[in-house]
Design an enzyme around this catalytic site. Structure first.
Site, PDB file in Angstrom:
ATOM      1  N   LYS A  52       0.812  -1.234   0.000  1.00  0.00           N
ATOM      2  CA  LYS A  52       0.000   0.000   0.000  1.00  0.00           C
ATOM      3  C   LYS A  52       0.839   1.276   0.000  1.00  0.00           C
ATOM      4  O   LYS A  52       0.414   2.305  -0.510  1.00  0.00           O
ATOM      5  CB  LYS A  52      -0.960  -0.005   1.190  1.00  0.00           C
ATOM      6  CG  LYS A  52      -2.090  -1.014   1.012  1.00  0.00           C
ATOM      7  CD  LYS A  52      -3.319  -0.613   1.770  1.00  0.00           C
ATOM      8  CE  LYS A  52      -4.488  -1.510   1.424  1.00  0.00           C
ATOM      9  NZ  LYS A  52      -4.313  -2.890   1.961  1.00  0.00           N
TER      10      LYS A  52
ATOM     11  N   GLU B 200      -9.873   7.030   3.865  1.00  0.00           N
ATOM     12  CA  GLU B 200     -10.758   6.156   4.622  1.00  0.00           C
ATOM     13  C   GLU B 200      -9.971   4.886   4.889  1.00  0.00           C
ATOM     14  O   GLU B 200      -9.049   4.546   4.145  1.00  0.00           O
ATOM     15  CB  GLU B 200     -12.017   5.835   3.827  1.00  0.00           C
ATOM     16  CG  GLU B 200     -11.878   4.716   2.790  1.00  0.00           C
ATOM     17  CD  GLU B 200     -10.907   5.026   1.660  1.00  0.00           C
ATOM     18  OE1 GLU B 200     -10.813   6.204   1.284  1.00  0.00           O
ATOM     19  OE2 GLU B 200     -10.253   4.080   1.163  1.00  0.00           O
TER      20      GLU B 200
ATOM     21  N   SER C  31       1.586  -9.922  -0.901  1.00  0.00           N
ATOM     22  CA  SER C  31       1.266  -8.489  -0.761  1.00  0.00           C
ATOM     23  C   SER C  31       1.654  -7.884   0.580  1.00  0.00           C
ATOM     24  O   SER C  31       1.898  -6.687   0.677  1.00  0.00           O
ATOM     25  CB  SER C  31      -0.221  -8.256  -1.026  1.00  0.00           C
ATOM     26  OG  SER C  31      -1.006  -9.073  -0.179  1.00  0.00           O
TER      27      SER C  31
HETATM   28  C1  LIG Z   1      -5.108  -3.908   1.726  1.00  0.00           C
HETATM   29  C2  LIG Z   1      -4.404  -5.163   1.429  1.00  0.00           C
HETATM   30  C3  LIG Z   1      -4.815  -6.023   0.384  1.00  0.00           C
HETATM   31  C4  LIG Z   1      -6.022  -5.771  -0.442  1.00  0.00           C
HETATM   32  O1  LIG Z   1      -6.015  -4.612  -1.193  1.00  0.00           O
HETATM   33  P1  LIG Z   1      -5.782  -4.635  -2.786  1.00  0.00           P
HETATM   34  O2  LIG Z   1      -6.099  -3.257  -3.177  1.00  0.00           O
HETATM   35  O3  LIG Z   1      -6.718  -5.641  -3.350  1.00  0.00           O
HETATM   36  O4  LIG Z   1      -4.380  -5.015  -3.015  1.00  0.00           O
HETATM   37  C5  LIG Z   1      -4.063  -7.164   0.135  1.00  0.00           C
HETATM   38  N1  LIG Z   1      -2.978  -7.473   0.870  1.00  0.00           N
HETATM   39  C6  LIG Z   1      -2.573  -6.686   1.896  1.00  0.00           C
HETATM   40  C7  LIG Z   1      -1.381  -7.096   2.668  1.00  0.00           C
HETATM   41  C8  LIG Z   1      -3.262  -5.513   2.215  1.00  0.00           C
HETATM   42  O5  LIG Z   1      -2.848  -4.745   3.225  1.00  0.00           O
END
Ligand SMILES: *Cc1c(COP(=O)(O)O)cnc(C)c1O
Length: 595
Positions: free
Chosen positions: A296, A318, A579
């Site tokens: 993010k 948000e 992610s």
């Molecule tokens: C917020 C988040 C997501 C989901 O958000 P996307 O916009 O779909 O990427 C996925 N993995 C992590 C670690 C997150 O913090």
């Protein structure tokens, strides 16, 4: 990007090439050139379709001769292709002639000499052909053009051929205005192969069918369904974001932060034990190693810089689980900007550690007590704030959702993930798998592979308790078309359009919509979408922790869990976008440790 077809000579050929509607057509008035114009050519040029501008190309001709020809044949532009002096250019300029000045650019080119021509020319033309590059396929040396610091737009020339089209589209120099094509599109000097020209023009002009169009849509999805009060604000953003993002100063600042602050490039880690276990090559793209522990921050930093360039003083966001709130608060602290985070009162209770982090970073948190007191209510409040503070406030959206240009803008900031992957691999992977909440880490991981149809792209939604129960967040599996958060997309909703409260064990995937680009990629079948239950994700989190010593976020565990469901071949090379890291999920994870 504009296109100039140069060296036209024969009337029938001019006629045929005109059908492809090039932006410029060049006629050569240099007697020694095999493409020197015929009398008939000029009669024809006089009557050309006004959408195609005519350019007369001269090499050190007497000024009086140039002026005569311009008048006689109504030429729109004169291209100076010899050693014409500044004074020469000035005289033509004073006579009302529109000028393109050509320069041969090589390693030793003196960029300063352009400066004096500036007041008198409309465009420059850089011929980057150098003998030493000939034949190697490396005709252009784009990197040389990075030395060009002026604002005058330029034509790029020099042995451009059909196979260069994709590369040209990738060139990120904002002053690149047009390409000049000539000899590589000919059957003989002065005769163009109209089919090849047509193909080039179409390829250069065509935006990818998977990317946003000029109106802010991906097929039938996207757009900006906004209250009138926000219209000027969004319109200004729509009109400026691409230019700002592409500018050198923006990119320099962003790239430096991504490197030294975020810690990019993140590794593409070959997971030996997973590879042994699944009997294929498995790689993890380590977004969990980014500062703040997830992808993010890539987007938060991009948007903060954009806000700064647009003189915004205040940032609102948000957040549901608090991950995006933390990334935003981090970026604001770094830039010394005021940060206000809207968060559902219920979420504030559920996500105490992230609330503490945001406070530590100096953000103010506004509890939202309307509705279900969760993410969608927080979003409504943030939008209300934005309507009331349109001039000084930037709304920093955390995923590829919301009104145009947010989905495209956030995708461009997250595309760094797949850009790095491309540099980290020798040959394309067979599969890339990513989890989907709004869809930003997935778009980031897919972005530079969308046109590589040999790579299977797989997006994993949160199945929750299963898609045959109401406790799920699998939007594409169960949703229908509707408007959510100002864009047309797929939404989990009742038949009369009430948004259904979603469920997932991972807070980051607990969203009742999905980015419009994913809705389109689903519809066009370019990306395959599947879903994974809470339990399957938990199992995958434990498995990776034991197998690799990496505790993944519960969101990312959904992507990992899909390995269990795939039919894997020994020749597969699979990339999982990891992610985020699992520290934030430890409470949930430790409850499920099997003794
Ligand atoms: C917020 C988040 C997501 C989901 O958000 P996307 O916009 O779909 O990427 C996925 N993995 C992590 C670690 C997150 O913090």
């Amino acid at each position: 990007m504009k296109i100039k077809v140069c060296g036209m000579k024969h009337p029938e050929n001019i006629n045929a090439v005109s059908q492809c509607e090039p932006d410029f057509m060049g006629f050569i008035f240099y007697k020694k050139s095999p493409r020197y114009v015929l009398d008939k050519t000029l009669v024809f040029a006089k009557e050309m379709n006004p959408n195609t501008k005519t350019v007369g190309v001269f090499v050190n001709s007497p000024i009086s001769e140039v002026l005569e020809i311009v008048q006689e044949y109504n030429l729109n532009f004169v291209q100076l292709h010899g050693n014409e002096s500044v004074d020469y250019a000035k005289k033509l300029y004073n006579a009302g002639v529109n000028l393109i000045k050509a320069f041969q650019v090589n390693k030793n080119f003196d960029w300063d000499k352009i400066k004096d021509y500036k007041p008198f020319v409309n465009y420059l033309l850089f011929d980057t052909a150098t003998k030493s590059y000939g034949g190697s396929g490396l005709k252009f040396n784009w990197e040389l053009l990075r030395n060009y610091k002026e604002e005058i737009p330029f034509f790029l020339s020099g042995g451009i051929e059909i196979d260069d089209a994709e590369m040209i589209k990738e060139i990120d120099l904002p002053q690149l205005f047009a390409i000049d094509i000539n000899s590589k599109f000919e059957t003989e000097p002065g005769v163009k192969n109209e089919e090849l020209v047509n193909k080039m023009i179409n390829t250069i002009r065509m935006k990818s069918k998977y990317q946003v169009n000029d109106k802010g849509f991906y097929g039938e999805y996207g757009g900006a369904f906004i209250p009138e009060m926000l219209y000027p604000n969004i319109k200004e953003l729509q009109e400026s974001y691409e230019e700002i993002i592409q500018s050198d100063s923006f990119q320099e600042e962003l790239q430096a932060l991504l490197k030294d602050y975020v810690g990019r490039p993140t590794p593409l880690y070959y997971s030996k034990r997973l590879s042994d276990h699944y009997k294929a090559d498995i790689y993890l793209k380590r977004e969990d190693l980014c500062h703040t522990g997830a992808h993010k921050i890539n987007n938060a930093l991009g948007q903060i810089l954009l806000a700064k360039k647009r003189n915004k003083k205040r940032i609102i966001a948000e957040t549901g689980a608090g991950q995006h709130g933390v990334a935003t608060a981090t970026a604001c602290a770094l830039m010394g900007l005021e940060c206000v985070v809207y968060m559902g009162a219920k979420d504030i209770k559920r996500q105490a550690p992230n609330v503490a982090r945001m406070k530590m970073l100096g953000a103010s948190i506004v509890p939202v007590t309307s509705g279900s007191q969760t993410l969608k209510d927080a979003t409504n409040e943030a939008i209300r704030d934005w309507i009331n503070n349109p001039t000084d406030t930037h709304y920093l959206i955390g995923s590829v959702v919301g009104p145009h240009p947010y989905p495209d803008m956030v995708a461009k900031f997250q595309a760094v993930i797949s850009k790095e992957i491309k540099n980290q691999i020798k040959e394309n992977p067979t599969h890339i798998i990513a989890c989907i909440g709004g869809g930003s880490n997935a778009i980031g991981a897919f972005y530079h592979f969308l046109e590589d149809e040999d790579v299977e792209l797989i997006g994993i939604e949160a199945g929750g308790m299963g898609i045959d129960t109401p406790e799920t967040a699998a939007t594409l599996a169960l949703g229908s078309q509707g408007v959510l958060h100002a864009c047309m997309t797929t939404v989990l909703q009742t038949e009369d359009g009430q948004v259904i409260e979603p469920h997932s064990i991972s807070a980051g995937l607990d969203y009742p919509g999905i980015g419009p680009q994913h809705a389109h990629l689903h519809k066009t079948k370019r990306v395959k979408y599947s879903n994974i239950t809470d339990q399957e994700a938990l199992d995958a989190a434990h498995f990776l922790s034991h197998m690799e010593g990496i505790i993944p976020a519960l969101e990312s565990s959904h992507a990992l869990a899909y390995l269990e469901k795939m039919e894997i071949k020994p020749t597969d090379r699979i990339i999982i976008n990891l992610s985020g890291r699992g520290d934030k999920d430890l409470e949930t994870l430790t409850k499920t440790i099997k003794e």
